[in-house]
Design an enzyme around this catalytic site. Structure first.
Site, mmCIF file in Angstrom:
data_model
loop_
_atom_site.group_PDB
_atom_site.id
_atom_site.type_symbol
_atom_site.label_atom_id
_atom_site.label_comp_id
_atom_site.label_asym_id
_atom_site.label_seq_id
_atom_site.Cartn_x
_atom_site.Cartn_y
_atom_site.Cartn_z
ATOM 1 N N GLU A 254 -11.564 25.406 45.792
ATOM 2 C CA GLU A 254 -12.124 26.470 44.946
ATOM 3 C C GLU A 254 -11.117 27.619 44.888
ATOM 4 O O GLU A 254 -10.512 27.974 45.893
ATOM 5 C CB GLU A 254 -13.456 26.961 45.551
ATOM 6 N N LYS B 136 -19.250 26.745 37.689
ATOM 7 C CA LYS B 136 -20.186 26.857 38.825
ATOM 8 C C LYS B 136 -21.573 27.254 38.309
ATOM 9 O O LYS B 136 -21.726 28.288 37.643
ATOM 10 C CB LYS B 136 -19.633 27.902 39.794
ATOM 11 N N CYS C 83 -18.775 24.488 45.339
ATOM 12 C CA CYS C 83 -19.189 25.236 46.522
ATOM 13 C C CYS C 83 -20.706 25.457 46.631
ATOM 14 O O CYS C 83 -21.431 24.555 47.022
ATOM 15 C CB CYS C 83 -18.420 26.561 46.579
#
Ligand SMILES: NC(=O)CC(=O)C(=O)O
Length: 297
Positions: free
Chosen positions: A48, A127, A169
């Protein structure tokens, strides 16, 4: 039943040491990705925010513009570096994530780019779940102060291997995404991610193993290397977990490339031994993979 993973695949996770200099981050990524490809990796993953430090204060100044596609080299040096690197390494390349800016809406995203071994862009994932947490005395983080969320589940077909899912994540903490991906036939869930010293110690391995166990698929988590001089200290410990929730490889805290050999039989054997896959009770509760889901397949 046909195997979800058609032939063995060597997966490499590049736990990169990132810093403030974007050009240096790209150069470092290049040398580690080429090292992984020389070691025979077919699919290589970066962490990330691999081209920038991780933090809301950095997103605007490091953000690149990806649309219209393909972006110019000035709008997105990282896109072009990743595309060229995928072609040079002749491997699938998940470019971790980068901060993205969309001028028409003035919105920022945390975005993954996935390239084919010829350097073609196969998928992007923004994301979906933004990292907004507040653990008193430990860590407060509010991605939503700067970023906007993505709005889709991202699945990609690799013709010679099968289907994989991409997320970033904090997305791992929402098991629905993983379950949808697995029920749609993915053999692997990939999460570039930067947990920290608080949440990493608590949940990094647990999340990876839980998503693998629940769904009986492979899971890969790729972190930046830990940097105690940075404002955000990433956990490290990039890892690949097998469909039986066993950790196949794990990095330490420093820069390192770790590898795992993925095999279709491991998924089949796990599902044969513990057949939760065919024992679900959709007459008692709903199937989250059915209904109105926004996909990018
Ligand atoms: N950085 C993240 O998005 C997520 C994280 O650190 C956590 O879930 O913990």
């Amino acid at each position: 039943m046909a195997s979800l993973l058609k032939k063995p695949l060597k997966l490499a996770l590049v736990q990169l040491a990132t810093g403030a200099d974007k050009a240096a981050n790209l150069a470092r990524a290049r040398s580690r990705v080429l090292e992984a490809s020389k070691s025979g990796a077919n699919l290589i993953v970066l962490p990330e925010c691999f081209n920038s430090p991780y933090g809301c204060q950095y997103f605007p100044s490091y953000a690149e513009t990806l649309l219209p596609h393909p972006p110019s080299k000035t709008d997105s040096p990282s896109y072009h570096a990743l595309s060229a690197l995928a072609a040079e390494s002749k491997a699938y390349l998940l470019g971790g994530s980068i901060p993205e800016y969309v001028p028409s809406t003035k919105k920022y995203y945390n975005t993954s780019l996935f390239f084919s071994p010829k350097g073609d862009l196969l998928a992007t994932h923004r994301k979906v779940h933004l990292f907004d947490i507040d653990i008193p005395g430990k860590i407060t983080f509010r991605e939503s102060d700067v970023l906007s969320p993505g709005n889709k589940v991202t699945l990609v077909e690799l013709p010679e291997y099968g289907k994989i899912a991409l997320a970033i994540c904090y997305d791992i903490r929402f098991p629905e995404l993983a379950t949808i991906a697995a029920r749609k036939g993915c053999f692997l869930l990939l999460y570039p991610g930067a947990f920290n010293l608080t949440t990493g110690a608590l949940h990094w391995e647990l999340q990876a193993r839980a998503r693998a166990m629940d769904n009986q698929v492979y899971v890969g988590l790729c972190s930046p290397a830990r940097d105690m001089e940075a404002s955000y200290n990433a956990w490290g410990h990039s890892m690949v977990v097998d469909p039986n929730a066993k950790v196949l490889c794990e990095a330490g805290e420093k820069e390192e490339v770790v590898y795992a050999e993925l095999k279709g039989e491991a998924i089949e054997e796990t599902r044969k031994g513990i057949p939760i896959y065919t024992q679900r009770r959709f007459d008692v509760y709903p199937d989250v993979s059915k209904g109105d889901i926004k996909f990018d397949e």
